[in-house]
Scaffold this active site. Structure first.
Site, short mmCIF file in Angstrom:
data_model
loop_
_atom_site.label_atom_id
_atom_site.label_comp_id
_atom_site.label_asym_id
_atom_site.label_seq_id
_atom_site.Cartn_x
_atom_site.Cartn_y
_atom_site.Cartn_z
N HIS A 9 -5.66 -8.54 14.65
CA HIS A 9 -5.73 -7.30 13.86
C HIS A 9 -6.47 -7.59 12.55
CE1 HIS A 9 -4.61 -3.65 11.89
NE2 HIS A 9 -3.51 -4.07 11.31
N ASP A 69 -4.10 -7.84 5.25
CA ASP A 69 -2.95 -8.74 5.10
C ASP A 69 -2.97 -9.85 6.15
OD1 ASP A 69 -2.53 -6.47 6.74
OD2 ASP A 69 -0.37 -6.75 6.75
N ASP A 115 1.38 -6.54 14.21
CA ASP A 115 2.27 -5.68 13.41
C ASP A 115 3.46 -5.13 14.21
OD1 ASP A 115 1.19 -5.71 10.80
OD2 ASP A 115 -0.37 -4.31 11.36
N GLU A 139 -6.59 -5.70 9.65
CA GLU A 139 -6.11 -5.25 8.33
C GLU A 139 -5.97 -6.49 7.42
OE1 GLU A 139 -2.77 -2.53 8.34
OE2 GLU A 139 -3.16 -1.99 6.25
N HIS A 195 0.81 -1.23 0.00
CA HIS A 195 0.00 0.00 0.00
C HIS A 195 0.84 1.27 0.00
CE1 HIS A 195 0.47 0.30 4.35
NE2 HIS A 195 -0.45 -0.58 4.65
N HIS A 220 4.80 -9.96 10.71
CA HIS A 220 5.60 -9.80 9.48
C HIS A 220 7.07 -10.06 9.80
CE1 HIS A 220 2.40 -7.93 7.13
NE2 HIS A 220 2.18 -7.07 8.11
N TYR A 261 10.35 -0.22 8.75
CA TYR A 261 8.97 -0.58 9.12
C TYR A 261 8.47 0.35 10.22
CZ TYR A 261 5.26 -3.89 10.56
OH TYR A 261 4.07 -4.50 10.87
N HIS A 313 -1.33 -0.76 15.17
CA HIS A 313 -1.49 0.60 14.67
C HIS A 313 -2.92 0.92 14.21
CE1 HIS A 313 -1.22 -0.40 10.15
NE2 HIS A 313 -1.34 -1.55 10.79
FE1 FEO Z 1 -1.74 -3.49 9.91
FE2 FEO Z 1 0.28 -5.99 8.72
O1 FEO Z 1 -1.31 -5.00 8.90
#
Ligand code: FEO
Length: 395
Positions: free
Chosen positions: A78, A82, A164, A80, A24, A225, A192, A145
């Site tokens: 989370h 991904d 994250d 989001e 993104h 991640h 990151y 986040h």
């Molecule tokens: Fe906030 Fe890795 O997604």
């Protein structure tokens, strides 16, 4: 798949996205991973899922360890996409599993995937879930986040799964921090942090203090991640405390764009002046360096000096894009300087200063500008500007 064991009964079942280069808008030069974890006890829990394009791979990885119908809980740290866009498929296959998230996570799941997710059970900080020998404890982490963000801690194994937080966009065959190049890893962890977590610096400091006050021992930090922090997990916590404190070196980032070389000449004069005064300098042209990398350099810099030519009475579009990005990331405690060139009416410097002030940045004035091509006198002004910034940095 070769089994990736964090501790007996706790396995990584995520996927590696080797070739993603744009996450993104964040340029991911070393790819990424989407980490999910399977905890096998008397009850089985899956922590997070992966991006939907990799859903089949996730199913394969889980199936090597357990029948999906045997999963008792799916923990959504989370929402989001991904980490959750495989969830609708996984939830159908793991048809006996209860889905658990924070309250805001439940609201986000319903908005993303519909009313099937009305059945999600919510947890808050301090709530625990017994799996057998193991206990999961939940810690809400709003705005780290997203509002829904949550950490899951396995009490008996001393494993923190903070989603994250503490992650890196870093693909590879090594799953643990002691299996990869440490310099590359810390570079990606810093990138990151700078591009995702920088706006939340005060919350990060507070959340780390809160976790420390809870007195929970941590053997392993398993983010969503990149690699898992197994060797000296305190290292990344210390790095986060340092970054979130706004600690900066005697360093300046001169970031600019140019049309016919005038702003380039000014940028070099300022950079030379700063370097001559003993300041570490990075000179970055926006069409040669992505915003992602510029922001990473800014994280530990004391000053940022931004230059733009005037195009149609406004700042140059790449500079506008950069300022939109950096003001959103809200870096704290930097000294900001602006310079630019123009042909007739001007406007770039005025617009940049206005945008920076609106964001609450400390702007060093007066700014410096030059008409058409900077002459000797205008370049001397650039040099003096560099000296003034160096004094502020060293004060
Ligand atoms: Fe906030 Fe890795 O997604």
């Amino acid at each position: 798949m070769v089994k990736v064991v964090l501790k007996e009964g706790v396995n990584w079942v995520g996927v590696v996205d080797w070739n993603i280069r744009d996450f993104h808008g964040y340029i991911t030069n070393r790819g990424s991973t989407y980490n999910a974890y399977l905890i096998s006890d008397e009850k089985i829990a899956l922590v997070d899922t992966v991006k939907s394009a990799f859903c089949n791979e996730l199913i394969e990885h889980i199936s090597e360890l357990a029948n999906l119908e045997k999963i008792d809980y799916i923990i959504v740290n989370h929402v989001e996409m991904d980490h959750s866009s495989s969830l609708p498929v996984i939830a159908k296959l793991a048809k006996n599993a209860k889905i658990i998230s924070s309250q805001r996570g439940k609201e986000a799941l319903i908005k993303h995937y519909g009313s099937d997710f009305n059945v999600v059970e919510t947890v808050k900080t301090g709530d625990e879930l017994k799996l057998g020998k193991r206990t999961l404890r939940f810690i809400e982490a709003p705005m780290l986040h997203w509002p829904d963000s949550m950490f899951t801690y396995i009490v008996e194994d001393k494993i923190l799964m903070p989603n994250d937080a503490f992650g890196q966009h870093f693909a590879g065959t090594g799953r643990f921090n002691d299996e990869v190049d440490e310099c590359e890893l810390m570079e990606e962890a810093q990138t990151y942090y700078a591009n995702i977590l920088m706006p939340f610096a005060p919350l990060i400091t507070r959340k780390i203090q809160e976790v420390v006050q809870m007195g929970i021992p941590i053997d392993i930090i398993a983010p969503s991640h990149g690699v898992i922090w197994r060797k000296d997990p305190l290292k990344i916590i210390t790095a986060y405390l340092n970054w979130s404190s706004g600690a900066a070196k005697q360093k300046a980032v001169v970031v600019f764009d140019t049309m016919w070389g005038s702003t380039d000449k000014m940028a070099r004069a300022i950079a030379d002046s700063l370097a001559g005064a003993g300041v570490e300098v990075k000179l970055l042209k926006l069409r040669a360096t992505d915003n992602t990398d510029v922001v990473t350099e800014i994280l530990d810099a004391k000053a940022v000096v931004v230059g733009s030519p005037t195009l149609n009475n406004q700042m140059f579009p790449t500079v506008s894009s950069f300022l939109t990005y950096i003001t959103g990331l809200k870096p704290k405690g930097k000294i900001w300087g602006f310079f630019g060139s123009y042909g007739w009416g001007g406007g770039a410097v005025r617009d940049m200063v206005e945008m920076a002030k609106k964001a609450g940045f400390e702007v060093l004035e007066p700014s410096v500008d030059a008409k058409y091509v900077p002459d000797k006198e205008e370049l001397k002004k650039c040099f003096d500007f560099g000296q003034q910034i160096a004094q502020k940095i060293k004060a």
